[in-house]
Scaffold this motif. Structure first.
Motif, PDB file in Angstrom:
ATOM      1  N   ASP A 202      45.908  29.678  13.487  1.00 49.88           N
ATOM      2  CA  ASP A 202      46.176  31.014  12.965  1.00 49.88           C
ATOM      3  C   ASP A 202      47.492  31.128  12.193  1.00 49.88           C
ATOM      4  OD1 ASP A 202      43.832  32.064  13.884  1.00 49.88           O
ATOM      5  OD2 ASP A 202      44.657  32.700  15.814  1.00 49.88           O
TER       6      ASP A 202
ATOM      7  N   SER B  34      49.549  30.891   8.899  1.00 51.38           N
ATOM      8  CA  SER B  34      49.241  30.860   7.468  1.00 51.38           C
ATOM      9  C   SER B  34      50.376  30.299   6.622  1.00 51.38           C
ATOM     10  CB  SER B  34      48.908  32.272   6.977  1.00 51.38           C
ATOM     11  OG  SER B  34      50.013  33.142   7.151  1.00 51.38           O
TER      12      SER B  34
ATOM     13  N   ALA C  84      48.228  34.385  10.267  1.00 53.27           N
ATOM     14  CA  ALA C  84      47.174  34.837   9.344  1.00 53.27           C
ATOM     15  C   ALA C  84      46.808  36.289   9.598  1.00 53.27           C
ATOM     16  CB  ALA C  84      45.950  33.938   9.503  1.00 53.27           C
TER      17      ALA C  84
END
Length: 851
Positions: free
Chosen positions: A561, A563, A680
């Motif tokens: 997760d 980013s 993210a």
């Protein structure tokens, strides 16, 4: 006259009680500080001398220290190796040589939390001697580590973590967490442990692999053979050392002396800081002492005038009052000394309860402490009583015909107000100048201006009291009727007395309100920096503020997760002969993690190997986007860099920014100061846990979101503020005693007046209400002055901090200001309890018939 003075002290002992208490508390603060710091210094010196008892010569390599900066590491050439140790061991006059390696090491408890505070969580190597023991670390249980999978812990760390010999312990340095078997628990006087840290022992090979490199040492301790002096051994050893700017040899005695000097400087600094607050408490006490003797002189006008009438000279009258002050000051100082010794013993016990015990040793009460305590208390009392004594000597014999207090002349009031106005104007001018100058250069003018302004306002307080207290007239008269009107009139009847009483409280309120405003302003600036300068969701760093392993950023980047990830490094860059701090960043993710406000250029220039420069540096050097500058990297190589952009101050980066791909080619160390990352889907508990797991659940590594970053700063600021508030509490307590003292003496002075009020219909409740309201008005008057002065001083101090803290503005915490006013009101009401009760119980007939 001396007998008369002593009789007066005994006759007025109740009225002098509060004065004696004020001196006692102030001297207790002074004596407690001196005894505690002397005890602390002696205990630390004794402990340090034990540490060097078996060291004749110590050879250290500064570049191998965990505290070494990048410049020292880069200057390092030759190092201390196993060959160096072997040559020294074989030297004539050497009984033993021991190689030492140390650095940071975090130990996790059974819950996985770090034991200790990060700064003092350390590790070193176990060096077995005869019988497999290391004399530095006597084992309480088990044995020292002998292989890569073993460690030993100090007894206090093992106890905190609930760890026993044979347990598997999670230990971290700056890489993955290691699971090691606990083979022994040892005793130590190491100050890092006694201050709340932890100490881990590794075998030598493991310590070298973790902290330096195989075969390398950070220090070699040498013990001399019998008959060999330390100086002679030092001469022989120095010839064997490799040539390096960072390697240095010293005798054990020199190290012990240096350590003692360092301890003395530290304890002197602590003593100076604490004595400053003791000075504030004594300064507040001056107002109480002066007020008390002024009122005593006023009440004894007829007595002193009669003494003059029967032949006493002015000098004899002055000496008589000063003799009273001397008796009070000497007795209170002696009691304060005894109380101070008790306070020092209590502070030592409290430190033990807070898990920061001192090394063993008795309380140290030096002759200097006794003399200073007695002298300061007595002199402060004499100085405070000098003006009342001088005023007493000027009472004319004709005043024996009247019991009225002699009013101040218009000339004296004019002179007082003129002096006060001049001092206030000079003080305000100095403060404004210091605030406009900014930086460290402005702090001295602000300190001098603050002192002048405080004194000037105190001198002007009688002039200010009437108009300020008049603002409360509608409330007092409307809500409390006769009692309210009488309270207001009593408060302004003698402006000097009201001023002296309020001023004692003003000092404490001024400092407290100034600290509150500065604390709120810094917190607000930190909030702005975090929310305005940081786009990242999480910041990953070491708890001890050392560097992270580069592997950490790479492992975090693998979390699903995440980013964007960016490692931040730090270095020093020499630009045209002047070194400036440089932040190394990952250009590809920088825009998504840091909110950099550009005046010109673009952050895209980082990917092209160009330099971003902070606006103030660019203005100072005359640079702009497109300028070419000559730079010298940390490894000594040079290059010409193009300025790719100019940015405003930002709390996340230094004055220069460069891509890590360029910087890493020119610096020897590969550590990362912190890692920024963005999720993210933003922040989430699951993401934070996943990132923590990616670091190997290392107890030394912190994963903080923006709220936790702010909370961390706020916690530090709150701790400092609470500590300072606690130190100022003594001054506030003395100010409360001043209010009680003034009211009690005022009640005694106005016995006939109160008797007349009772005779014409004012009941006991009305008398109590009148005294309470008078106390309330005086306390709030002092608080209003203090809050105003505190806000002004905080504004000036903030002006000197702006260059160090981006976005700092003066923020007035209205809630805390309201609390200060409410606290002053409560102080006023509590201080009036005893005087009001005493006033309500005055016998009406006895009060009316005479003195």
């Amino acid at each position: 006259m001396l007998r008369t003075a002593l009789r007066n002290v005994l006759a007025h002992k109740t009225r002098l009680l509060m004065t004696a208490l004020a001196v006692l508390l102030g001297i207790a603060f002074v004596a407690g500080t001196l005894v505690f710091t002397d005890t602390l210094g002696q205990a630390l010196r004794n402990s340090a001398s034990k540490s060097f008892s078996d060291v004749s010569v110590a050879i250290t390599d500064r570049s191998a220290s965990a505290y070494a900066d990048s410049a020292e590491k880069n200057r390092s050439g030759a190092t201390l190796t196993a060959d160096t140790l072997k040559r020294i061991t074989a030297t004539e006059g050497v009984a033993r040589a021991r190689g030492v390696v140390d650095g940071f090491a975090g130990v996790a408890d059974r819950k996985g939390d770090l034991i200790g505070d990060g700064w003092s969580t350390t590790g070193t190597n176990f060096v077995p001697g005869d019988g497999g023991r290391d004399s530095r670390y006597p084992m309480a249980e088990g044995h020292g580590p002998s292989g890569p999978g073993e460690i030993a812990l100090d007894t206090r760390t093992a106890e905190k973590g609930g760890l026993q010999v044979g347990d598997t312990v999670r230990v971290a340095v700056n890489g993955p967490v290691m699971r090691l078997r606990l083979t022994g628990v040892f005793h130590t006087d190491d100050p890092r442990v006694s201050s709340g840290g932890s100490l881990v022992l590794f075998d030598t090979a493991t310590a070298q692999r973790l902290y330096l490199s195989p075969g390398r040492f950070g220090e070699i301790d040498v013990a001399a053979a019998p008959g060999t002096s330390q100086a002679a051994l030092l001469t022989r050893v120095e010839k064997l050392l490799p040539k390096s700017h960072t390697i240095r040899a010293e005798t054990g005695q020199q190290l012990a002396d240096d350590q003692a000097e360092q301890i003395a400087r530290s304890t002197d600094s602590l003593s100076t800081a604490l004595l400053a607050f003791a000075g504030i408490a004594l300064f507040v006490g001056v107002f109480i002492i002066a007020n008390t003797f002024t009122m005593l002189v006023a009440q004894r006008t007829r007595e002193l005038a009669l003494l003059r009438a029967v032949g006493a000279s002015r000098r004899q009258v002055t000496r008589s009052v000063l003799a009273e002050a001397f008796a009070v000051g000497a007795a209170a100082s002696l009691a304060g000394l005894a109380a101070g010794i008790g306070i020092a013993a209590a502070m030592r016990a409290v430190m033990g309860a807070l898990d920061a015990p001192l090394p063993d040793g008795p309380l140290v009460v030096t002759p200097a402490t006794v003399l200073v305590s007695l002298a300061v208390g007595t002199l402060v009392t004499l100085l405070a009583a000098w003006l009342p004594a001088r005023r007493a000597s000027r009472i004319p014999p004709v005043a024996a015909m009247s019991s009225a207090e002699l009013p101040a002349t218009q000339k004296s009031l004019l002179v007082r107000n003129s002096i006060g106005a001049a001092m206030t104007a000079l003080g305000v001018a100095a403060i404004v100048y210091g605030a406009s100058t900014g930086g460290s250069d402005g702090r001295m003018p602000i300190a001098a201006g603050a002192f002048l302004t405080l004194i000037g306002v105190f001198v002007l307080t009688p002039l200010l009291s009437r108009p300020v207290i008049a603002l409360a007239t509608p409330l007092l008269s409307g809500a409390f009727g006769v009692s309210g009107r009488l309270a207001r009139q009593n408060a302004v009847r003698n402006p000097r007395r009201t001023a002296a009483t309020a001023s004692a409280l003003t000092i404490g309120i001024t400092l407290i309100s100034a600290l509150s405003v500065i604390g709120s302003s810094v917190n607000h600036a930190v909030d702005k920096a975090v929310t305005g300068d940081l786009k990242a969701d999480y910041l990953v760093s070491m708890a001890n503020y050392s560097d992270l392993s580069p592997e950490v950023a790479r492992e975090i980047a693998k979390v699903p997760d995440v980013s964007a990830v960016g490692a931040m490094t730090s270095a020093q860059l020499d630009l045209g002969g002047r070194t400036r701090p440089l932040s190394g960043v990952d250009a590809a993710a920088f825009d998504r993690l840091v909110a950099l406000r550009l005046r010109s250029g673009s952050t895209a220039a980082l990917a092209q190997g160009q330099l971003l420069v902070r606006a103030d540096v660019a203005a100072e050097r005359g640079w702009h986007t497109g300028s070419t500058v000559q730079a010298r990297y940390p490894d000594g190589s040079t290059a010409r860099l193009t300025v790719g952009g100019v940015y405003e101050k930002n709390g996340m980066v230094s004055s220069l920014v460069l891509d890590n791909r360029v910087l890493d080619r020119h610096r020897k160390e590969s550590g990362v100061s912190q890692v920024l990352l963005k999720g993210a889907h933003g922040e989430s508990d699951s993401l934070q846990r996943a990132v923590k797991a990616a670091t190997g659940d290392n107890p030394l590594i912190k994963v903080q979101n923006q709220d936790e970053i702010r909370a961390g700063f706020s916690q530090v600021i709150s701790f400092l503020l609470n500590l300072l508030y606690g130190l100022l509490a003594m001054a506030v307590l003395i100010a409360v005693l001043g209010v009680v003292n003034t009211l009690a003496m005022s009640v005694f002075e106005r016995r006939r007046e109160i008797g007349m009020l009772r005779a014409i219909g004012l009941d006991r409740a009305g008398v109590k209400r009148m005294v309470r309201l008078e106390s309330l008005v005086i306390s709030l008057f002092g608080a209003v002055l203090g809050i105003g002065l505190g806000i002004f001083l905080a504004w000036a101090v903030n002006g000197t901090l702006k260059e160090n803290l981006s976005g700092l503005t003066t923020v007035v915490p209205l809630t805390q200001v309201a609390y200060l006013l409410a606290g002053a009101a409560v102080i006023g009401l509590l201080a009036a309890v005893w005087p009001a009760r005493r006033a309500s119980r005055i016998n009406v007939l006895e009060a009316i018939k005479g003195d």
